[in-house]
Motif scaffolding. Structure first.
Motif, PDB file in Angstrom:
ATOM      1  N   VAL A  35      74.369  27.691  11.652  1.00 48.29           N
ATOM      2  CA  VAL A  35      73.911  26.570  10.829  1.00 48.29           C
ATOM      3  C   VAL A  35      72.387  26.609  10.701  1.00 48.29           C
ATOM      4  CG1 VAL A  35      73.832  24.060  10.605  1.00 48.29           C
ATOM      5  CG2 VAL A  35      75.922  25.180  11.406  1.00 48.29           C
ATOM      6  N   LYS A  36      71.710  26.945  11.786  1.00 52.38           N
ATOM      7  CA  LYS A  36      70.250  27.068  11.736  1.00 52.38           C
ATOM      8  C   LYS A  36      69.850  28.175  10.763  1.00 52.38           C
ATOM      9  CE  LYS A  36      66.162  27.918  14.508  1.00 52.38           C
ATOM     10  NZ  LYS A  36      65.602  28.181  15.830  1.00 52.38           N
ATOM     11  N   LYS A  37      70.548  29.297  10.809  1.00 57.10           N
ATOM     12  CA  LYS A  37      70.267  30.409   9.898  1.00 57.10           C
ATOM     13  C   LYS A  37      70.497  29.982   8.447  1.00 57.10           C
ATOM     14  CE  LYS A  37      71.603  35.088   8.722  1.00 57.10           C
ATOM     15  NZ  LYS A  37      72.581  36.145   8.840  1.00 57.10           N
ATOM     16  N   TRP A  38      71.598  29.258   8.192  1.00 56.07           N
ATOM     17  CA  TRP A  38      71.890  28.779   6.842  1.00 56.07           C
ATOM     18  C   TRP A  38      70.770  27.854   6.356  1.00 56.07           C
ATOM     19  CZ3 TRP A  38      72.497  23.970   4.698  1.00 56.07           C
ATOM     20  CH2 TRP A  38      73.011  23.932   3.406  1.00 56.07           C
ATOM     21  N   ALA A  39      70.312  26.955   7.219  1.00 56.60           N
ATOM     22  CA  ALA A  39      69.242  26.027   6.852  1.00 56.60           C
ATOM     23  C   ALA A  39      67.944  26.783   6.567  1.00 56.60           C
ATOM     24  CB  ALA A  39      69.033  25.004   7.963  1.00 56.60           C
ATOM     25  N   GLU A  40      67.631  27.777   7.382  1.00 56.44           N
ATOM     26  CA  GLU A  40      66.420  28.567   7.154  1.00 56.44           C
ATOM     27  C   GLU A  40      66.494  29.328   5.831  1.00 56.44           C
ATOM     28  OE1 GLU A  40      66.270  30.839  10.779  1.00 56.44           O
ATOM     29  OE2 GLU A  40      64.986  29.361  11.759  1.00 56.44           O
ATOM     30  N   GLU A  41      67.675  29.849   5.507  1.00 56.05           N
ATOM     31  CA  GLU A  41      67.845  30.597   4.261  1.00 56.05           C
ATOM     32  C   GLU A  41      67.716  29.689   3.032  1.00 56.05           C
ATOM     33  OE1 GLU A  41      71.669  32.396   4.807  1.00 56.05           O
ATOM     34  OE2 GLU A  41      70.860  34.045   6.003  1.00 56.05           O
ATOM     35  N   ASN A  42      68.020  28.414   3.180  1.00 53.30           N
ATOM     36  CA  ASN A  42      68.019  27.492   2.047  1.00 53.30           C
ATOM     37  C   ASN A  42      66.851  26.514   2.043  1.00 53.30           C
ATOM     38  OD1 ASN A  42      70.639  27.914   0.454  1.00 53.30           O
ATOM     39  ND2 ASN A  42      71.296  27.974   2.592  1.00 53.30           N
ATOM     40  N   LYS A  43      65.958  26.594   3.011  1.00 54.04           N
ATOM     41  CA  LYS A  43      64.897  25.595   3.142  1.00 54.04           C
ATOM     42  C   LYS A  43      63.928  25.568   1.966  1.00 54.04           C
ATOM     43  CE  LYS A  43      61.757  28.360   5.967  1.00 54.04           C
ATOM     44  NZ  LYS A  43      61.154  28.486   7.281  1.00 54.04           N
ATOM     45  N   ASN A  44      63.767  26.644   1.269  1.00 51.51           N
ATOM     46  CA  ASN A  44      62.841  26.684   0.142  1.00 51.51           C
ATOM     47  C   ASN A  44      63.513  26.373  -1.198  1.00 51.51           C
ATOM     48  OD1 ASN A  44      60.637  27.311   1.765  1.00 51.51           O
ATOM     49  ND2 ASN A  44      61.146  29.480   1.721  1.00 51.51           N
ATOM     50  N   HIS A  45      64.775  26.025  -1.151  1.00 44.67           N
ATOM     51  CA  HIS A  45      65.497  25.671  -2.375  1.00 44.67           C
ATOM     52  C   HIS A  45      64.913  24.372  -2.917  1.00 44.67           C
ATOM     53  CE1 HIS A  45      68.785  25.200  -5.163  1.00 44.67           C
ATOM     54  NE2 HIS A  45      69.207  26.398  -4.819  1.00 44.67           N
ATOM     55  N   SER A  46      64.520  24.362  -4.160  1.00 45.30           N
ATOM     56  CA  SER A  46      63.779  23.227  -4.722  1.00 45.30           C
ATOM     57  C   SER A  46      64.560  21.922  -4.768  1.00 45.30           C
ATOM     58  CB  SER A  46      63.301  23.581  -6.133  1.00 45.30           C
ATOM     59  OG  SER A  46      64.413  23.777  -6.986  1.00 45.30           O
ATOM     60  N   THR A  47      65.883  21.975  -4.725  1.00 43.59           N
ATOM     61  CA  THR A  47      66.673  20.742  -4.815  1.00 43.59           C
ATOM     62  C   THR A  47      67.209  20.272  -3.465  1.00 43.59           C
ATOM     63  OG1 THR A  47      68.696  21.978  -5.262  1.00 43.59           O
ATOM     64  CG2 THR A  47      67.397  21.261  -7.169  1.00 43.59           C
ATOM     65  N   TRP A  48      66.751  20.894  -2.390  1.00 40.74           N
ATOM     66  CA  TRP A  48      67.272  20.538  -1.073  1.00 40.74           C
ATOM     67  C   TRP A  48      66.145  20.036  -0.192  1.00 40.74           C
ATOM     68  CZ3 TRP A  48      67.814  23.544   3.844  1.00 40.74           C
ATOM     69  CH2 TRP A  48      68.736  22.955   4.713  1.00 40.74           C
ATOM     70  N   GLN A  49      66.391  18.960   0.537  1.00 39.90           N
ATOM     71  CA  GLN A  49      65.366  18.381   1.406  1.00 39.90           C
ATOM     72  C   GLN A  49      65.249  19.097   2.747  1.00 39.90           C
ATOM     73  OE1 GLN A  49      66.467  14.292   1.746  1.00 39.90           O
ATOM     74  NE2 GLN A  49      65.623  13.770  -0.242  1.00 39.90           N
TER      75      GLN A  49
END
Length: 115
Positions: A35-49
């Motif tokens: 889950v941490k890896k998934w969050a790190e991979e998506n952290k720069n997504h413009s529509t996600w906090q």
């Protein structure tokens, strides 16, 4: 004429069942590291906090949900793998709240803010 109706019905059934499925598959268990890896991979997504919404815990798992663009991602983590300081009941009824509070998976699942 009946052949055309049959094709239209078949197309409606196929497109309806595809639309009802999520773009993010639901798995039964996730690890904290995954889950941490998934969050790190998506952290720069413009529509996600960058946070997951904690939905509560049952006797075996903690439940989380997150939305990126038009897709939902569900996460369950075994209770023995993750200790939360503010555990709440995982409610599944139709009138149940979507969740209780947001956590930051990258920083140890700490509570960020209330829902």
């Amino acid at each position: 004429m009946s052949g055309k109706i049959m094709i239209i019905c078949l197309l409606l059934v196929l497109t309806g069942s595809a639309a009802a499925q999520s773009t993010s598959p639901r798995r039964t268990d996730h690890t904290v590291a995954a889950v941490k890896k998934w969050a790190e991979e998506n952290k720069n997504h413009s529509t996600w906090q960058g946070w997951l919404l904690y939905q509560g815990s049952d006797s075996l798992r903690h439940h989380f949900i997150s939305r990126i663009m038009d897709g939902w991602a569900w996460f369950t983590i075994r209770r023995e793998e993750l200790k939360l300081t503010d555990e709440r009941v995982h409610k599944t009824g139709s009138s149940a709240p979507l969740g209780y509070y947001y956590v930051d998976a990258i920083n140890g699942f700490v509570k960020v803010k209330d829902y």
